[in-house]
Design a protein around this motif. Sequence first.
Motif, PDB file in Angstrom:
ATOM      1  N   VAL A  35      23.193 -13.420  37.200  1.00  0.00           N
ATOM      2  CA  VAL A  35      23.002 -12.701  35.940  1.00  0.00           C
ATOM      3  C   VAL A  35      22.627 -13.691  34.853  1.00  0.00           C
ATOM      4  O   VAL A  35      23.269 -14.726  34.695  1.00  0.00           O
ATOM      5  N   GLY A  36      21.545 -13.375  34.129  1.00  0.00           N
ATOM      6  CA  GLY A  36      21.107 -14.257  33.073  1.00  0.00           C
ATOM      7  C   GLY A  36      20.349 -15.462  33.575  1.00  0.00           C
ATOM      8  O   GLY A  36      19.920 -16.304  32.790  1.00  0.00           O
ATOM      9  N   GLY A  37      20.185 -15.572  34.901  1.00  0.00           N
ATOM     10  CA  GLY A  37      19.458 -16.696  35.464  1.00  0.00           C
ATOM     11  C   GLY A  37      17.966 -16.565  35.224  1.00  0.00           C
ATOM     12  O   GLY A  37      17.470 -15.570  34.706  1.00  0.00           O
ATOM     13  N   GLU A  38      17.235 -17.602  35.631  1.00  0.00           N
ATOM     14  CA  GLU A  38      15.798 -17.627  35.371  1.00  0.00           C
ATOM     15  C   GLU A  38      15.079 -16.478  36.067  1.00  0.00           C
ATOM     16  O   GLU A  38      14.117 -15.933  35.548  1.00  0.00           O
ATOM     17  N   ALA A  39      15.557 -16.096  37.250  1.00  0.00           N
ATOM     18  CA  ALA A  39      14.867 -15.058  38.011  1.00  0.00           C
ATOM     19  C   ALA A  39      14.899 -13.709  37.307  1.00  0.00           C
ATOM     20  O   ALA A  39      13.887 -13.042  37.154  1.00  0.00           O
ATOM     21  N   LEU A  40      16.084 -13.315  36.833  1.00  0.00           N
ATOM     22  CA  LEU A  40      16.201 -12.005  36.198  1.00  0.00           C
ATOM     23  C   LEU A  40      15.660 -12.016  34.773  1.00  0.00           C
ATOM     24  O   LEU A  40      15.125 -11.015  34.300  1.00  0.00           O
ATOM     25  N   GLY A  41      15.788 -13.114  34.083  1.00  0.00           N
ATOM     26  CA  GLY A  41      15.274 -13.171  32.718  1.00  0.00           C
ATOM     27  C   GLY A  41      16.158 -12.400  31.752  1.00  0.00           C
ATOM     28  O   GLY A  41      17.341 -12.137  31.999  1.00  0.00           O
ATOM     29  N   ASP A  42      15.573 -12.002  30.624  1.00  0.00           N
ATOM     30  CA  ASP A  42      16.324 -11.306  29.579  1.00  0.00           C
ATOM     31  C   ASP A  42      16.770  -9.926  30.039  1.00  0.00           C
ATOM     32  O   ASP A  42      16.042  -9.219  30.751  1.00  0.00           O
ATOM     33  N   MET A  43      17.963  -9.537  29.608  1.00  0.00           N
ATOM     34  CA  MET A  43      18.471  -8.204  29.892  1.00  0.00           C
ATOM     35  C   MET A  43      17.731  -7.170  29.028  1.00  0.00           C
ATOM     36  O   MET A  43      17.297  -7.481  27.907  1.00  0.00           O
ATOM     37  N   PRO A  44      17.570  -5.936  29.515  1.00  0.00           N
ATOM     38  CA  PRO A  44      16.908  -4.907  28.700  1.00  0.00           C
ATOM     39  C   PRO A  44      17.803  -4.464  27.541  1.00  0.00           C
ATOM     40  O   PRO A  44      19.033  -4.493  27.644  1.00  0.00           O
ATOM     41  N   ASP A  45      17.173  -4.053  26.453  1.00  0.00           N
ATOM     42  CA  ASP A  45      17.913  -3.555  25.289  1.00  0.00           C
ATOM     43  C   ASP A  45      18.153  -2.062  25.472  1.00  0.00           C
ATOM     44  O   ASP A  45      17.307  -1.225  25.131  1.00  0.00           O
ATOM     45  N   LEU A  46      19.296  -1.727  26.007  1.00  0.00           N
ATOM     46  CA  LEU A  46      19.610  -0.325  26.289  1.00  0.00           C
ATOM     47  C   LEU A  46      20.067   0.429  25.040  1.00  0.00           C
ATOM     48  O   LEU A  46      20.266   1.651  25.097  1.00  0.00           O
ATOM     49  N   GLN A  47      20.234  -0.292  23.913  1.00  0.00           N
ATOM     50  CA  GLN A  47      20.618   0.367  22.674  1.00  0.00           C
ATOM     51  C   GLN A  47      19.396   0.825  21.878  1.00  0.00           C
ATOM     52  O   GLN A  47      19.525   1.590  20.913  1.00  0.00           O
ATOM     53  N   ALA A  48      18.222   0.377  22.268  1.00  0.00           N
ATOM     54  CA  ALA A  48      16.997   0.771  21.555  1.00  0.00           C
ATOM     55  C   ALA A  48      16.727   2.259  21.767  1.00  0.00           C
ATOM     56  O   ALA A  48      17.032   2.813  22.830  1.00  0.00           O
ATOM     57  N   PRO A  49      16.177   2.951  20.751  1.00  0.00           N
ATOM     58  CA  PRO A  49      15.893   4.389  20.901  1.00  0.00           C
ATOM     59  C   PRO A  49      14.950   4.651  22.077  1.00  0.00           C
ATOM     60  O   PRO A  49      13.952   3.944  22.259  1.00  0.00           O
ATOM     61  N   SER A  50      15.284   5.642  22.866  1.00  0.00           N
ATOM     62  CA  SER A  50      14.457   5.995  24.019  1.00  0.00           C
ATOM     63  C   SER A  50      14.840   7.384  24.493  1.00  0.00           C
ATOM     64  O   SER A  50      16.001   7.799  24.384  1.00  0.00           O
ATOM     65  N   THR A  51      13.856   8.099  25.036  1.00  0.00           N
ATOM     66  CA  THR A  51      14.134   9.422  25.610  1.00  0.00           C
ATOM     67  C   THR A  51      14.596   9.306  27.065  1.00  0.00           C
ATOM     68  O   THR A  51      15.057  10.286  27.650  1.00  0.00           O
ATOM     69  N   ASP A  52      14.458   8.101  27.640  1.00  0.00           N
ATOM     70  CA  ASP A  52      14.874   7.892  29.026  1.00  0.00           C
ATOM     71  C   ASP A  52      16.342   7.514  29.091  1.00  0.00           C
ATOM     72  O   ASP A  52      16.841   6.747  28.246  1.00  0.00           O
ATOM     73  N   PRO A  53      17.074   8.013  30.078  1.00  0.00           N
ATOM     74  CA  PRO A  53      18.474   7.631  30.228  1.00  0.00           C
ATOM     75  C   PRO A  53      18.589   6.156  30.634  1.00  0.00           C
ATOM     76  O   PRO A  53      17.632   5.544  31.110  1.00  0.00           O
ATOM     77  N   SER A  54      19.783   5.606  30.462  1.00  0.00           N
ATOM     78  CA  SER A  54      19.992   4.175  30.718  1.00  0.00           C
ATOM     79  C   SER A  54      19.671   3.795  32.157  1.00  0.00           C
ATOM     80  O   SER A  54      19.065   2.743  32.410  1.00  0.00           O
ATOM     81  N   HIS A  55      20.060   4.643  33.112  1.00  0.00           N
ATOM     82  CA  HIS A  55      19.826   4.269  34.512  1.00  0.00           C
ATOM     83  C   HIS A  55      18.333   4.196  34.826  1.00  0.00           C
ATOM     84  O   HIS A  55      17.893   3.333  35.616  1.00  0.00           O
ATOM     85  N   ALA A  56      17.525   5.058  34.199  1.00  0.00           N
ATOM     86  CA  ALA A  56      16.081   5.012  34.425  1.00  0.00           C
ATOM     87  C   ALA A  56      15.481   3.750  33.820  1.00  0.00           C
ATOM     88  O   ALA A  56      14.572   3.132  34.400  1.00  0.00           O
TER      89      ALA A  56
END
Length: 270
Positions: free
Chosen positions: A6-27
């Motif tokens: 987690v947080g390693g070079e391979a995965l990179g930055d985590m997504p911002d799940l708090q940003a406004p979106s019509t898609d649910p978090s799991h999607a």
Amino acid sequence: MRNLEVGGEALGDMPDLQAPSTDPSHARIASWLLGRFGAGRIRADDRLPPEEQLAAALGVSRMTLRQALGSLESRGFIERRRGRSGGNFVREPLIEVDLSGLPGFTELMRRANVRAGARIVRAGLVEATSEIASALDLGRQRDVIEVVRVRSARRRPLALEETYLPAQLFPGLLDRSLTGSLYGLMREHYDLSPHHAQEWLEPEIVSDEHAVLLEIEPGSAVMLVTRKASTSSGVAIEFARDRYRPDRTRISLNTGVDPGAGAELLVEPV
């Protein structure tokens, strides 16, 4: 195999799940992981971080994370393995084989954004079997062109194509390059191309010969697509058997409701 952190070079930055979106978090989590794969940060056979650790890094519950992973698993991107060395492993993405609209293999791979390859197993003039002769409406002229090719994607065998064409309709075809689109050759040089087709999909256990050509284990199952195709005027021009590796492909079709059939179903017996 790599163990991703987690947080390693391979995965990179985590997504911002708090940003406004019509898609649910799991999607959004599923889309983020697919993006990591598409960018080359995650490779086939990589093991994802433990679910508890990944969920904490994303700031979601394990249930939400499992929804995302379940979605990817159902689409063939993730494989869940049990045991002490188990976990969630990345799989090579399945290649979508959309048979709608009678595309050839080259067009199928173009739709999937994958470069198509071909290796000719054999090509020549043969006498049609009774099945092929019936499918192609052959009379006394029983000669057909046989073209057997291993079709590849991402430099690995994906399908085994076995194609038969009426010899009298395609003179000189065997003198042309057969590693590209046969449908393209038919249109460009003979002004003939499939317009209607009847296709049958059924599982088949491969023969030893086919297993070697497809580079799979003997006794493995493949998806056999048998096709009879004709021109817009009804001239039969192709009989084919295409065998697809189910571990690398997912076959789809776009279908619709036949209004006539629907109306018939609504009629109550007298």
